[in-house]
Design a protein around this motif. Sequence first.
Motif, PDB file in Angstrom:
ATOM      1  N   GLY A  77     -71.618  12.245  -9.397  1.00  0.00           N
ATOM      2  CA  GLY A  77     -70.765  12.826 -10.417  1.00  0.00           C
ATOM      3  C   GLY A  77     -69.309  12.710 -10.026  1.00  0.00           C
ATOM      4  N   GLU A  78     -68.456  12.718 -11.044  1.00  0.00           N
ATOM      5  CA  GLU A  78     -67.007  12.708 -10.828  1.00  0.00           C
ATOM      6  C   GLU A  78     -66.366  13.333 -12.066  1.00  0.00           C
ATOM      7  N   GLY A  79     -65.603  14.404 -11.834  1.00  0.00           N
ATOM      8  CA  GLY A  79     -64.973  15.098 -12.953  1.00  0.00           C
ATOM      9  C   GLY A  79     -66.025  15.669 -13.888  1.00  0.00           C
ATOM     10  N   VAL A  80     -65.902  15.369 -15.179  1.00  0.00           N
ATOM     11  CA  VAL A  80     -66.844  15.895 -16.172  1.00  0.00           C
ATOM     12  C   VAL A  80     -68.050  14.982 -16.378  1.00  0.00           C
ATOM     13  N   HIS A  81     -68.105  13.875 -15.646  1.00  0.00           N
ATOM     14  CA  HIS A  81     -69.189  12.911 -15.836  1.00  0.00           C
ATOM     15  C   HIS A  81     -70.193  12.928 -14.686  1.00  0.00           C
ATOM     16  N   VAL A  82     -71.429  12.609 -15.032  1.00  0.00           N
ATOM     17  CA  VAL A  82     -72.490  12.369 -14.044  1.00  0.00           C
ATOM     18  C   VAL A  82     -73.163  11.049 -14.416  1.00  0.00           C
ATOM     19  N   CYS A 116     -66.778  16.675  -7.587  1.00  0.00           N
ATOM     20  CA  CYS A 116     -66.014  15.965  -6.558  1.00  0.00           C
ATOM     21  C   CYS A 116     -64.506  16.032  -6.790  1.00  0.00           C
ATOM     22  N   HIS A 117     -64.019  17.196  -7.160  1.00  0.00           N
ATOM     23  CA  HIS A 117     -62.580  17.362  -7.381  1.00  0.00           C
ATOM     24  C   HIS A 117     -61.849  17.103  -6.062  1.00  0.00           C
ATOM     25  N   PRO A 118     -60.848  16.230  -6.050  1.00  0.00           N
ATOM     26  CA  PRO A 118     -60.206  15.838  -4.790  1.00  0.00           C
ATOM     27  C   PRO A 118     -59.588  17.009  -4.016  1.00  0.00           C
ATOM     28  N   SER A 168     -72.603  26.564 -14.751  1.00  0.00           N
ATOM     29  CA  SER A 168     -71.236  27.044 -14.473  1.00  0.00           C
ATOM     30  C   SER A 168     -70.861  27.022 -12.998  1.00  0.00           C
ATOM     31  N   ALA A 169     -71.674  26.448 -12.138  1.00  0.00           N
ATOM     32  CA  ALA A 169     -71.321  26.373 -10.715  1.00  0.00           C
ATOM     33  C   ALA A 169     -70.269  25.300 -10.451  1.00  0.00           C
ATOM     34  N   VAL A 170     -70.137  24.330 -11.353  1.00  0.00           N
ATOM     35  CA  VAL A 170     -69.127  23.285 -11.179  1.00  0.00           C
ATOM     36  C   VAL A 170     -68.274  23.134 -12.442  1.00  0.00           C
ATOM     37  N   GLU A 205     -60.868  18.148  -0.356  1.00  0.00           N
ATOM     38  CA  GLU A 205     -59.915  18.206   0.759  1.00  0.00           C
ATOM     39  C   GLU A 205     -59.964  19.580   1.441  1.00  0.00           C
ATOM     40  N   ALA A 206     -59.961  20.640   0.642  1.00  0.00           N
ATOM     41  CA  ALA A 206     -60.010  21.996   1.205  1.00  0.00           C
ATOM     42  C   ALA A 206     -61.348  22.234   1.919  1.00  0.00           C
ATOM     43  N   LEU A 207     -62.436  21.746   1.318  1.00  0.00           N
ATOM     44  CA  LEU A 207     -63.760  21.898   1.933  1.00  0.00           C
ATOM     45  C   LEU A 207     -63.820  21.179   3.273  1.00  0.00           C
ATOM     46  N   HIS A 208     -63.346  19.950   3.313  1.00  0.00           N
ATOM     47  CA  HIS A 208     -63.360  19.181   4.564  1.00  0.00           C
ATOM     48  C   HIS A 208     -62.500  19.860   5.632  1.00  0.00           C
ATOM     49  N   LYS A 209     -61.324  20.315   5.224  1.00  0.00           N
ATOM     50  CA  LYS A 209     -60.418  20.981   6.167  1.00  0.00           C
ATOM     51  C   LYS A 209     -61.071  22.236   6.749  1.00  0.00           C
ATOM     52  N   GLN A 210     -61.676  23.045   5.887  1.00  0.00           N
ATOM     53  CA  GLN A 210     -62.288  24.287   6.370  1.00  0.00           C
ATOM     54  C   GLN A 210     -63.523  24.008   7.216  1.00  0.00           C
ATOM     55  N   THR A 211     -64.411  23.141   6.744  1.00  0.00           N
ATOM     56  CA  THR A 211     -65.651  22.894   7.492  1.00  0.00           C
ATOM     57  C   THR A 211     -65.411  22.142   8.783  1.00  0.00           C
ATOM     58  N   SER A 212     -64.273  21.504   8.913  1.00  0.00           N
ATOM     59  CA  SER A 212     -63.914  20.873  10.183  1.00  0.00           C
ATOM     60  C   SER A 212     -63.469  21.902  11.217  1.00  0.00           C
ATOM     61  N   THR A 213     -63.098  23.078  10.726  1.00  0.00           N
ATOM     62  CA  THR A 213     -62.642  24.157  11.599  1.00  0.00           C
ATOM     63  C   THR A 213     -63.755  25.162  11.859  1.00  0.00           C
TER      64      THR A 213
END
Length: 155
Positions: A25-30, A53-55, A46-48, A59-67
């Motif tokens: 999926g990307e944006g409103v499409h799957v 895959c909102h950029p 309503s979970a997404v 980015e925030a998810l990767h930053k947090q899970t890397s910490t």
Amino acid sequence: RKYIEKEERYGAHNYHPIPVVLERGEGVHVWDVEGKRYFDFLSAYSAVNQGHCHPKILEALHKQTSTLTLTSRAFHNNVLGDYEEFITNLFGFDKVLPMNTGVEGGETAVKLCRRWGYDVKGIPNDKARVVFVEGNFWGRTMAAISSSTDPSSYD
């Protein structure tokens, strides 16, 4: 068809999915496994709502899970208080109790209503009643399905 058959064979059946096998999926499409594009009007119940895959979210998810991936509520962490301060100020509330799921929020709302009834309204212990709307659906926990009139909740 092989993906659906495998789910039917090994998965428990608490939903009746649409016979489409999504791959990305990307944006409103799957897209399904055959490359057909769809609008995702369901948004994972309503979970997404923000889209797939909102950029900024990635980015925030990767930053947090890397910490630090996750902090159990058995511990404090260095950012929860900042979030709680921000969100209570934003909405004008005294307190916030972050939840992982919608059904968790619903169950907490029921508990808060009962507590308010006992502490503020003066309802005698074990006499509070919670009223639900007929035909409701707010999850698959015991509390949620116990409040439903939908026969599929009991099958």
